[in-house]
Scaffold this motif. Structure first.
Motif, short mmCIF file in Angstrom:
data_model
loop_
_atom_site.label_atom_id
_atom_site.label_comp_id
_atom_site.label_asym_id
_atom_site.label_seq_id
_atom_site.Cartn_x
_atom_site.Cartn_y
_atom_site.Cartn_z
N LEU A 176 0.85 -1.20 0.00
CA LEU A 176 0.00 0.00 0.00
C LEU A 176 0.88 1.24 0.00
N PHE A 177 0.68 2.11 -0.97
CA PHE A 177 1.52 3.31 -1.08
C PHE A 177 0.66 4.52 -1.38
N TRP A 178 1.22 5.71 -1.16
CA TRP A 178 0.40 6.91 -1.39
C TRP A 178 0.08 7.04 -2.87
N HIS A 179 -1.03 7.76 -3.14
CA HIS A 179 -1.58 7.75 -4.49
C HIS A 179 -0.62 8.30 -5.54
N ASP A 181 2.33 7.64 -6.01
CA ASP A 181 3.19 6.60 -6.57
C ASP A 181 2.60 6.00 -7.84
N GLU A 198 -6.89 1.24 -6.81
CA GLU A 198 -6.99 2.09 -5.62
C GLU A 198 -7.59 1.33 -4.44
N GLN A 202 -5.37 5.00 -1.60
CA GLN A 202 -3.97 4.63 -1.78
C GLN A 202 -3.80 3.69 -2.97
N ASN A 204 -2.68 0.24 -4.29
CA ASN A 204 -2.56 -1.09 -3.69
C ASN A 204 -2.03 -2.06 -4.76
#
Ligand code: ADP
Length: 493
Positions: A176-179, A181, A198, A202, A204
């Motif tokens: 899971l990373f911030w959008h 990325d 999403e 985030q 995924n």
């Protein structure tokens, strides 16, 4: 059938857990069934420093990563004892680091590192001179590969007919990373929606793989059912339930050459089901010496080997030992490394019972083998357990697993009852409740059974006689690959 395996770790090159063991074994098992298998992993510092025969292929290409372009150098090696080719993707900025994913905290740029790896892996596949029928990916680190195959590489002659399969080894780790990325992936923002990439705002990467892959598997049939519901799906139960038609559970096999008390170089006396008593006693003596004890005591040895994290039920083990260590009924040994809070809790209880609890904080493969051979019982009170390998190794070493009935532990461990003893299916002790009293009750049943030498010998022999080798699992994977190949892939918009 030509199969490309893409994974972030593989034994013996680089390992943090069971994923590596699976990826290290499956290529050989599939090769023995006639598949032509190639494996791709990152060229971590750890891999390059272990002395494997690894050569430069001369191939090197740029991989777009957001606004940058990173160089991927392709190295080549072989899985020991196996015909499968291994490609290693080298980039010092991404992989020349002390550990695979970070320490107590993940590396802050893990999104970059594994987006780069996934893109480089698919680009490498596109540059081969023969197409791959199946691209088999593992876990979130390779979740993007199927999206790239469907969205960016569908006109590549090497990949247009390929089918993608994603195996989930643990739903708790989703990448899971911030959008923002999303920009690194090079994919259109339109895919950043709740039905595709999403997850609550985030990015995924596991979900991406679940959505875009042609088939999904996980590492046991019971876990395949559990993850389609909360809490097993860790928020992705809806996605999994919507893909239940292509979701399969296949229990992992074990490497029976590495985990074999009949040939294990890490144990002092080799043994089989017929002389396990002597083999286990010798291992116990060697273990005691290694831990600085004059001699082993006569009590049954109850072990835990694994990551010291909440998932493994460490809290239950701490509570269990606090209550039982004073009873004198068992000697405990814990080998593991993990979260600081788990390590500290174990250190506190071990310090209270120095003659009864041995605690070794660290990752030590040799010691893991010796503990498996020396112990009488292996604790696995996991909150959840996708498959679990430790209990399968334990069975092979005649160490009776005491498990919480969850995930793959349900598929592999049969509780000892008069009925299962009679029909010769018993191989362990299991409990279901989510607390340390239930674990204590199961351990007490096991300790009582241990006093009955005839019963215990029968149980150990039954456990040691079971076949958990890769052959059967690899056949199931091959069947999955064939079915996936025969299906027309869904079109993606
Ligand atoms: P997971 O993949 O969730 O960690 P598994 O039971 O599937 O759990 O596999 C764990 C693997 O890692 C086994 O091969 C086990 O022996 C090994 N392992 C875990 N912790 C240690 C440790 N501290 N020292 C040596 N081996 C370990």
């Amino acid at each position: 059938m030509r199969v490309l395996q893409v994974a972030s770790e593989a034994t013996p090159f680089a390992k943090t857990g069971g994923l590596a063991d699976v990826v290290g074994c499956l290529p050989d098992a599939l090769s023995r069934l006639g598949c032509d298998v190639t494996l791709v992993i990152p060229a971590y510092r750890e891999v390059l420093s272990k002395g494997f025969e690894i050569e430069h292929t001369g191939l090197s290409f740029e991989v777009p990563l957001g606004t940058r372009r990173l160089q991927a150098q392709i190295l080549r090696g072989r899985l020991p004892g196996c015909s499968a080719m291994v490609f290693l993707i080298a980039n010092d900025e991404c992989f020349d680091r002390p550990t695979l994913y970070g320490g107590a905290e993940d590396y802050p740029d893990n999104a970059e590192r594994f987006i780069f790896f996934s893109r480089a892996a698919i680009e490498l596949a596109a540059r081969q001179d023969r197409p791959f029928d199946i691209i088999h990916c593992h876990d979130w680190q390779t979740g993007l590969v199927s999206a790239y195959q469907k969205l960016l590489y569908r006109s590549s002659p090497m990949l247009s007919q390929s089918r993608t399969v994603l195996t989930i080894h643990n739903m708790a780790y989703q990448g899971l990373f911030w959008h923002w990325d999303m920009l690194l992936t090079g994919l259109d923002w339109k895919y950043f929606n709740w039905q595709q990439m999403e997850f609550y705002g985030q990015l995924n990467l596991l979900k991406t793989g679940l959505v875009f892959s042609d088939a999904i598997s996980t590492v046991s049939p019971n876990y395949a059912r559990e993850i389609q519901k909360a809490p097993g799906g860790h928020g992705l139960e809806g996605v999994l339930a919507s893909r239940s038609d292509v979701l399969r559970g296949i229990v992992n096999g074990i490497d029976t050459t590495v985990w074999n008390p009949g040939s294990d170089p890490h144990i002092p006396r080799l043994y089989s089901a017929h002389d396990f008593d002597a083999g286990k006693y010798a291992a116990r003596v060697a273990l005691a010496a290694r831990l600085g004890h004059a001699a082993p005591d006569a009590r049954p040895l109850v072990a835990f080997v694994g990551r010291l994290v909440e998932q493994k039920g460490v809290e239950f083990i701490v509570e269990l030992m606090s209550r039982m260590a004073g009873s004198g009924r068992a000697h405990f040994i814990v080998l593991g490394t993990g979260s600081r809070s788990s390590e500290e809790a174990l250190q506190r209880v071990a310090a209270s019972f120095p003659g009864t609890i041995d605690l070794i904080i660290g990752f030590d493969e040799t010691l893991a083998h010796l503990v498996q051979a020396a112990a009488d019982m292996m604790l696995m009170p996991s909150l959840y357990e996708p498959c679990g390998l430790t209990q399968l190794y334990a069975l092979r070493y005649g160490t009776i697993p005491i498990v919480r009935a969850t995930g793959g532990l349900v598929d592999t461990i049969v509780d000892t009852t008069p009925e299962t003893l009679h029909n010769k299916t018993a191989n362990g002790f299991s409990f279901t409740a989510f607390d340390s009293l239930a674990l204590e009750h199961a351990l007490t049943r096991a300790l009582d059974a241990h006093r009955n030498r005839e019963l215990w010998s029968g149980l150990v022999q039954q456990a040691m006689g079971q076949d958990w080798s890769w052959d059967a699992s690899a056949r199931e994977y091959l069947q999955l690959f064939r079915e996936t190949q025969a299906r027309t892939p869904a079109t993606v918009r």
